[in-house]
Design an enzyme around this catalytic site. Structure first.
Site, PDB file in Angstrom:
ATOM      1  N   GLY A   1       6.508  -0.744  10.016  1.00  0.00           N
ATOM      2  CA  GLY A   1       6.144  -2.131  10.220  1.00  0.00           C
ATOM      3  C   GLY A   1       6.209  -2.949   8.947  1.00  0.00           C
ATOM      4  O   GLY A   1       6.552  -2.457   7.871  1.00  0.00           O
ATOM      5  N   ALA A   2       5.855  -4.229   9.098  1.00  0.00           N
ATOM      6  CA  ALA A   2       5.782  -5.152   7.966  1.00  0.00           C
ATOM      7  C   ALA A   2       4.319  -5.510   7.758  1.00  0.00           C
ATOM      8  O   ALA A   2       3.650  -5.957   8.689  1.00  0.00           O
ATOM      9  CB  ALA A   2       6.598  -6.412   8.248  1.00  0.00           C
ATOM     10  N   GLY A   3       3.811  -5.303   6.548  1.00  0.00           N
ATOM     11  CA  GLY A   3       2.405  -5.613   6.292  1.00  0.00           C
ATOM     12  C   GLY A   3       1.484  -4.731   7.115  1.00  0.00           C
ATOM     13  O   GLY A   3       1.708  -3.535   7.267  1.00  0.00           O
TER      14      GLY A   3
ATOM     15  N   SER B   1      -0.857   5.604  -2.577  1.00  0.00           N
ATOM     16  CA  SER B   1      -0.657   5.652  -4.034  1.00  0.00           C
ATOM     17  C   SER B   1      -1.956   6.126  -4.692  1.00  0.00           C
ATOM     18  O   SER B   1      -2.883   5.338  -4.876  1.00  0.00           O
ATOM     19  CB  SER B   1      -0.244   4.273  -4.559  1.00  0.00           C
ATOM     20  OG  SER B   1      -0.042   4.302  -5.957  1.00  0.00           O
TER      21      SER B   1
ATOM     22  N   LYS C   1      13.502  -0.063  11.137  1.00  0.00           N
ATOM     23  CA  LYS C   1      12.772  -1.178  10.533  1.00  0.00           C
ATOM     24  C   LYS C   1      12.977  -2.378  11.450  1.00  0.00           C
ATOM     25  O   LYS C   1      14.025  -3.045  11.402  1.00  0.00           O
ATOM     26  CB  LYS C   1      13.312  -1.475   9.129  1.00  0.00           C
ATOM     27  CG  LYS C   1      12.552  -2.579   8.398  1.00  0.00           C
ATOM     28  CD  LYS C   1      11.198  -2.112   7.909  1.00  0.00           C
ATOM     29  CE  LYS C   1      10.508  -3.200   7.087  1.00  0.00           C
ATOM     30  NZ  LYS C   1       9.208  -2.757   6.560  1.00  0.00           N
TER      31      LYS C   1
ATOM     32  N   VAL D   1       0.822  -1.219   0.000  1.00  0.00           N
ATOM     33  CA  VAL D   1       0.000   0.000   0.000  1.00  0.00           C
ATOM     34  C   VAL D   1       0.854   1.266   0.000  1.00  0.00           C
ATOM     35  O   VAL D   1       0.320   2.375  -0.034  1.00  0.00           O
ATOM     36  CB  VAL D   1      -0.975   0.034   1.193  1.00  0.00           C
ATOM     37  CG1 VAL D   1      -2.022  -1.060   1.071  1.00  0.00           C
ATOM     38  CG2 VAL D   1      -0.237  -0.045   2.513  1.00  0.00           C
TER      39      VAL D   1
ATOM     40  N   VAL E   1       7.393   4.203   0.932  1.00  0.00           N
ATOM     41  CA  VAL E   1       7.394   5.524   0.296  1.00  0.00           C
ATOM     42  C   VAL E   1       6.773   6.555   1.234  1.00  0.00           C
ATOM     43  O   VAL E   1       7.244   7.693   1.327  1.00  0.00           O
ATOM     44  CB  VAL E   1       6.652   5.485  -1.051  1.00  0.00           C
ATOM     45  CG1 VAL E   1       6.569   6.877  -1.676  1.00  0.00           C
ATOM     46  CG2 VAL E   1       7.362   4.535  -2.012  1.00  0.00           C
TER      47      VAL E   1
END
Length: 248
Positions: free
Chosen positions: A112-114, A178, A39, A15, A19
């Site tokens: 985060g991740a996901g 986006s 991260k 998503v 960025v």
């Protein structure tokens, strides 16, 4: 500690979290702030390859980065750790790293991740648990939710916001990761509906392809795409009005 701590999560994968993190970092750097990006768990990247933190630097410019764990397969961190035989991440360790970075920086971004509730360890602890661990250290973390623009995003945004509230975490706002060149009916309607679903303001809209911009062009793009709360000059009311859909 007076540093701002902002966790960046998404309503799902792909998503635009990285960025978005870079955009917030670029705006903060333009404002003269000292920025660090953490991260906690990087997945899907082999040793020696550039990960999300390096991508933030490529877009936003020089800043402090730290990565606590890396797993080669593109899976949820808990699954990736288990399959690789590497240790999982403890929320307390993440909070300690955030606290260390907060000592020397004005803004600490934690990507985060996901989505928010992706598992990081065998106990099912998540990015939300990491944020709560930071709160336990007196860091006052807030959460920025990066959402998709189109159909289906209202449900996932509302679920993420509800999960944050249930855990006593502060939702700063929502950012569209986006925005398509030709926005369809759902995307245009969602500009007004996303803040309602989230119970928090819309704080920016990043154009599709923003991640392909070079460093020199990304800073101005970030300032134009983010609201003043995130260091930019984007106007949510004006943007929403410009894309308003007439009633049939």
């Amino acid at each position: 500690m007076s540093a701002e701590v902002l966790f960046v999560t998404g309503t799902g994968t792909e998503v635009g979290k990285t960025v978005a993190t870079a955009a917030v970092a670029a705006a903060a750097l333009a404002g003269g702030r000292r920025v660090a990006v953490l991260k906690p768990g990087q997945t899907g990247v082999a040793p020696g390859e550039a990960g999300d933190a390096e991508e933030v630097v490529r877009l936003a410019g020089p800043l402090t980065t730290r990565e606590l764990a890396r797993y080669p397969e593109p899976l949820a961190p808990d699954t990736a750790a288990r399959r690789s035989g590497l240790p999982t991440l403890d929320p307390a360790r993440v909070a300690e790293a955030v606290a260390e970075l907060a000592e020397q920086h004005d803004l600490v971004l934690v990507e985060g991740a996901g989505g928010l509730l992706v598992r990081y360890d065998e106990q099912g602890r998540t990015l939300a648990d990491m944020a709560r661990a930071c709160a336990g250290l007196g860091l006052a973390p807030e959460v920025l939710v990066v959402a998709a623009a189109g159909l289906g995003t209202l449900n996932t945004t509302a679920l993420t916001a509800e999960a944050l509230r249930a855990r006593g975490l502060s939702l700063l706002g929502v950012l569209v990761g986006s925005w398509p060149r030709e926005a369809d009916l759902a995307a245009r309607c969602n500009l007004a509906d996303l803040p309602v679903a989230a119970g928090a303001p819309l704080l920016g809209v990043l154009p599709a392809g923003a991640g392909r911009t070079d460093t020199a062009g990304f800073g101005p793009l970030a300032l134009a795409a983010l609201s003043p709360r995130l260091g930019g000059h984007w106007d949510a009311e004006a943007f929403t009005a410009a894309h308003r859909v007439p009633h049939p």
